[in-house]
Motif scaffolding. Structure first.
Motif, PDB file in Angstrom:
ATOM      1  N   PRO A   1      -2.537  10.045   0.201  1.00 22.47           N
ATOM      2  CA  PRO A   1      -3.902   9.428   0.937  1.00 22.47           C
ATOM      3  C   PRO A   1      -3.604   7.825   1.208  1.00 22.47           C
ATOM      4  O   PRO A   1      -4.335   7.176   2.271  1.00 22.47           O
ATOM      5  N   VAL A   2      -2.866   7.120   0.357  1.00 22.53           N
ATOM      6  CA  VAL A   2      -2.585   5.651   0.662  1.00 22.53           C
ATOM      7  C   VAL A   2      -1.844   5.438   1.928  1.00 22.53           C
ATOM      8  O   VAL A   2      -2.101   4.491   2.476  1.00 22.53           O
ATOM      9  N   ILE A   3      -1.071   6.460   2.350  1.00 23.77           N
ATOM     10  CA  ILE A   3      -0.627   6.293   3.607  1.00 23.77           C
ATOM     11  C   ILE A   3      -1.446   6.514   4.637  1.00 23.77           C
ATOM     12  O   ILE A   3      -1.091   5.566   5.742  1.00 23.77           O
ATOM     13  N   ALA A   4      -2.432   7.228   4.666  1.00 20.24           N
ATOM     14  CA  ALA A   4      -3.281   7.196   5.817  1.00 20.24           C
ATOM     15  C   ALA A   4      -4.204   6.103   5.882  1.00 20.24           C
ATOM     16  O   ALA A   4      -4.636   5.576   6.770  1.00 20.24           O
TER      17      ALA A   4
ATOM     18  N   GLU B   1      11.180  -2.449   0.536  1.00 21.63           N
ATOM     19  CA  GLU B   1      10.133  -3.067  -0.537  1.00 21.63           C
ATOM     20  C   GLU B   1       9.585  -1.782  -1.220  1.00 21.63           C
ATOM     21  O   GLU B   1       8.830  -0.928  -0.361  1.00 21.63           O
ATOM     22  N   GLU B   2       9.502  -1.844  -2.451  1.00 17.29           N
ATOM     23  CA  GLU B   2       8.703  -0.734  -3.006  1.00 17.29           C
ATOM     24  C   GLU B   2       7.210  -0.818  -2.919  1.00 17.29           C
ATOM     25  O   GLU B   2       6.727  -2.042  -3.220  1.00 17.29           O
ATOM     26  N   LEU B   3       6.448   0.157  -2.569  1.00 18.16           N
ATOM     27  CA  LEU B   3       5.133  -0.188  -2.576  1.00 18.16           C
ATOM     28  C   LEU B   3       4.384   0.588  -3.841  1.00 18.16           C
ATOM     29  O   LEU B   3       3.549  -0.238  -4.279  1.00 18.16           O
ATOM     30  N   PHE B   4       4.644   1.746  -4.237  1.00 18.54           N
ATOM     31  CA  PHE B   4       4.095   2.332  -5.285  1.00 18.54           C
ATOM     32  C   PHE B   4       4.722   3.588  -5.644  1.00 18.54           C
ATOM     33  O   PHE B   4       5.565   4.073  -4.800  1.00 18.54           O
ATOM     34  N   ASP B   5       4.855   4.126  -7.132  1.00 17.39           N
ATOM     35  CA  ASP B   5       5.231   5.412  -7.086  1.00 17.39           C
ATOM     36  C   ASP B   5       4.167   6.317  -7.521  1.00 17.39           C
ATOM     37  O   ASP B   5       3.077   5.882  -7.897  1.00 17.39           O
TER      38      ASP B   5
ATOM     39  N   ARG C   1       5.404  -7.621  10.972  1.00 18.14           N
ATOM     40  CA  ARG C   1       5.029  -8.243   9.331  1.00 18.14           C
ATOM     41  C   ARG C   1       3.650  -8.051   9.120  1.00 18.14           C
ATOM     42  O   ARG C   1       3.324  -7.735   7.869  1.00 18.14           O
ATOM     43  N   ASP C   2       2.831  -7.871  10.049  1.00 20.32           N
ATOM     44  CA  ASP C   2       1.129  -7.419   9.841  1.00 20.32           C
ATOM     45  C   ASP C   2       1.209  -6.133   9.191  1.00 20.32           C
ATOM     46  O   ASP C   2       0.486  -5.858   8.432  1.00 20.32           O
ATOM     47  N   PHE C   3       2.136  -5.356   9.685  1.00 22.72           N
ATOM     48  CA  PHE C   3       2.059  -3.807   8.995  1.00 22.72           C
ATOM     49  C   PHE C   3       2.601  -3.809   7.625  1.00 22.72           C
ATOM     50  O   PHE C   3       1.995  -3.279   6.814  1.00 22.72           O
ATOM     51  N   MET C   4       3.569  -4.565   7.439  1.00 17.75           N
ATOM     52  CA  MET C   4       3.999  -4.769   6.143  1.00 17.75           C
ATOM     53  C   MET C   4       3.085  -5.296   5.242  1.00 17.75           C
ATOM     54  O   MET C   4       2.910  -4.821   4.070  1.00 17.75           O
ATOM     55  N   GLU C   5       2.394  -6.266   5.667  1.00 17.03           N
ATOM     56  CA  GLU C   5       1.283  -6.907   4.684  1.00 17.03           C
ATOM     57  C   GLU C   5       0.126  -5.996   4.582  1.00 17.03           C
ATOM     58  O   GLU C   5      -0.384  -5.727   3.552  1.00 17.03           O
ATOM     59  N   VAL C   6      -0.172  -5.281   5.458  1.00 18.62           N
ATOM     60  CA  VAL C   6      -1.368  -4.222   5.242  1.00 18.62           C
ATOM     61  C   VAL C   6      -1.030  -3.362   4.138  1.00 18.62           C
ATOM     62  O   VAL C   6      -1.425  -2.596   3.121  1.00 18.62           O
ATOM     63  N   ALA C   7       0.485  -2.745   4.359  1.00 19.79           N
ATOM     64  CA  ALA C   7       0.891  -1.567   3.307  1.00 19.79           C
ATOM     65  C   ALA C   7       0.955  -2.331   2.063  1.00 19.79           C
ATOM     66  O   ALA C   7       0.750  -1.940   0.958  1.00 19.79           O
ATOM     67  N   ARG C   8       1.377  -3.587   1.855  1.00 13.15           N
ATOM     68  CA  ARG C   8       1.394  -4.288   0.630  1.00 13.15           C
ATOM     69  C   ARG C   8       0.101  -4.441  -0.194  1.00 13.15           C
ATOM     70  O   ARG C   8       0.116  -4.104  -1.196  1.00 13.15           O
ATOM     71  N   ARG C   9      -1.073  -4.921   0.745  1.00  7.73           N
ATOM     72  CA  ARG C   9      -2.222  -4.726   0.242  1.00  7.73           C
ATOM     73  C   ARG C   9      -2.883  -3.448  -0.252  1.00  7.73           C
ATOM     74  O   ARG C   9      -3.429  -3.517  -1.148  1.00  7.73           O
ATOM     75  N   ALA C  10      -2.644  -2.476   0.441  1.00  5.52           N
ATOM     76  CA  ALA C  10      -3.092  -1.446  -0.018  1.00  5.52           C
ATOM     77  C   ALA C  10      -2.323  -0.608  -1.214  1.00  5.52           C
ATOM     78  O   ALA C  10      -2.935  -0.313  -1.958  1.00  5.52           O
TER      79      ALA C  10
END
Length: 302
Positions: free
Chosen positions: A105-108, A160-164, A284-293
């Motif tokens: 669900p985090v990917i969505a 970059e690792e997001l989460f596991d 870079r914006d997409f990467m930042e959105v992913a980091r925040r999520a």
């Protein structure tokens, strides 16, 4: 013919008064008149007819005004679009997803948030395995990839690792362990373990095999599934048992049961990758959105 001369001309043509045009342009009137005379000299025709109380366009001036207005408008539009692109507000981003991450669900949420905050950026998704996505990044067929952690050796790719997420055991219908809520890995020592090919997600594959070995056994590997997610379908068909990321529970398969792993268990990491030399603002914006999520999910789990 300089663009600034056309801009001056357009304003004078709209005001039909040199003094008012100069005020609108934020300049003195004499230099403005001089620039218009230079433009007339370059064209070889009078553009304005000087009257006692103001000016009027000549036939040549009226024709030039139509074209000059379009040119000035197009230049301003180009400037605005370039500035929007520089701010990451417009453009195009190609995002690749490993097949097994799309169930989380985090990917969505990442995709939804990015599209909501960047409505004028066109997002083109694609789906493949980890190895193919890394190759697509290197060959610039995609701009960013959300993957299971990759064992890559190229300095051209930044991961970059997001989460596991935890992994769970999948059992076929009427299996002897199906009544248990949690199952220890060593209980699978005599079972046929369905795995995906190591080539499509080597880090995740090694994590599962290593977890089994730490539990005291080397798994009996059966037929391989073409993707991580398709292992569930093979379990349902009776080919064996499997260990998959928790989010794949969303995959509907008749009769299978999912069980938490008791004791030390493998973890399925989700990461984001882009080219190391990537400077695009939309990426870079997409990467930042992913980091925040990812960070929000971590705080939510804490």
């Amino acid at each position: 013919m300089e663009l600034r001369h056309l801009k001056y001309f357009v304003v004078v043509a709209e005001e039909l008064h040199f003094t008012r045009a100069a005020e609108r342009l934020g300049m003195a009137q004499p230099p403005l008149s001089q620039q218009i005379r230079k433009l007339e000299h370059e064209i070889g025709a009078l553009l304005f007819r000087r009257l006692t109380r103001g000016i009027e366009l000549t036939d040549a001036g009226r024709v030039l005004y139509e074209d000059a207005r379009r040119i000035v408008d197009h230049v301003e539009l180009a400037k605005t679009r370039a500035q929007s692109a520089a701010r990451g507000q417009t453009g195009h981003i190609r995002v690749g997803f490993a097949s097994s991450v799309v169930f989380h669900p985090v990917i969505a949420e990442i995709v939804r948030t990015y599209r909501d905050t960047h409505p004028d950026v066109r997002l083109s998704p694609s789906e493949s395995n980890v190895a193919a996505l890394i190759e697509d990044l290197l060959d610039e067929r995609i701009d960013v990839a959300i993957i299971r952690q990759a064992a890559h050796e190229s300095e051209r790719v930044q991961v970059e690792e997001l989460f596991d997420e935890e992994m769970v055991i999948v059992l076929p219908p009427k299996h002897r362990l199906a009544g248990r809520t949690g199952i220890q890995l060593h209980s699978l020592a005599q079972e046929t373990l369905i795995m995906f090919p190591r080539s499509i997600a080597p880090v995740l594959y090694d994590e599962v095999i290593s977890a089994c070995q730490r539990a005291g056994f080397s798994p009996q590997l059966g037929q391989e599934s073409t993707q991580v997610a398709s292992a569930v379908s093979m379990v349902a068909a009776g080919f064996g048992v499997s260990i998959v990321p928790h989010s794949i529970r969303q995959l509907a398969a008749t009769g299978v049961t999912y069980h938490a792993i008791e004791g030390p268990a493998p973890r399925a990491q989700i990461a984001i990758a882009c080219r190391s030399t990537e400077f695009s603002k939309v990426v870079r914006d997409f990467m930042e959105v992913a980091r925040r999520a990812s960070k929000d999910r971590h705080h939510g789990d804490a």
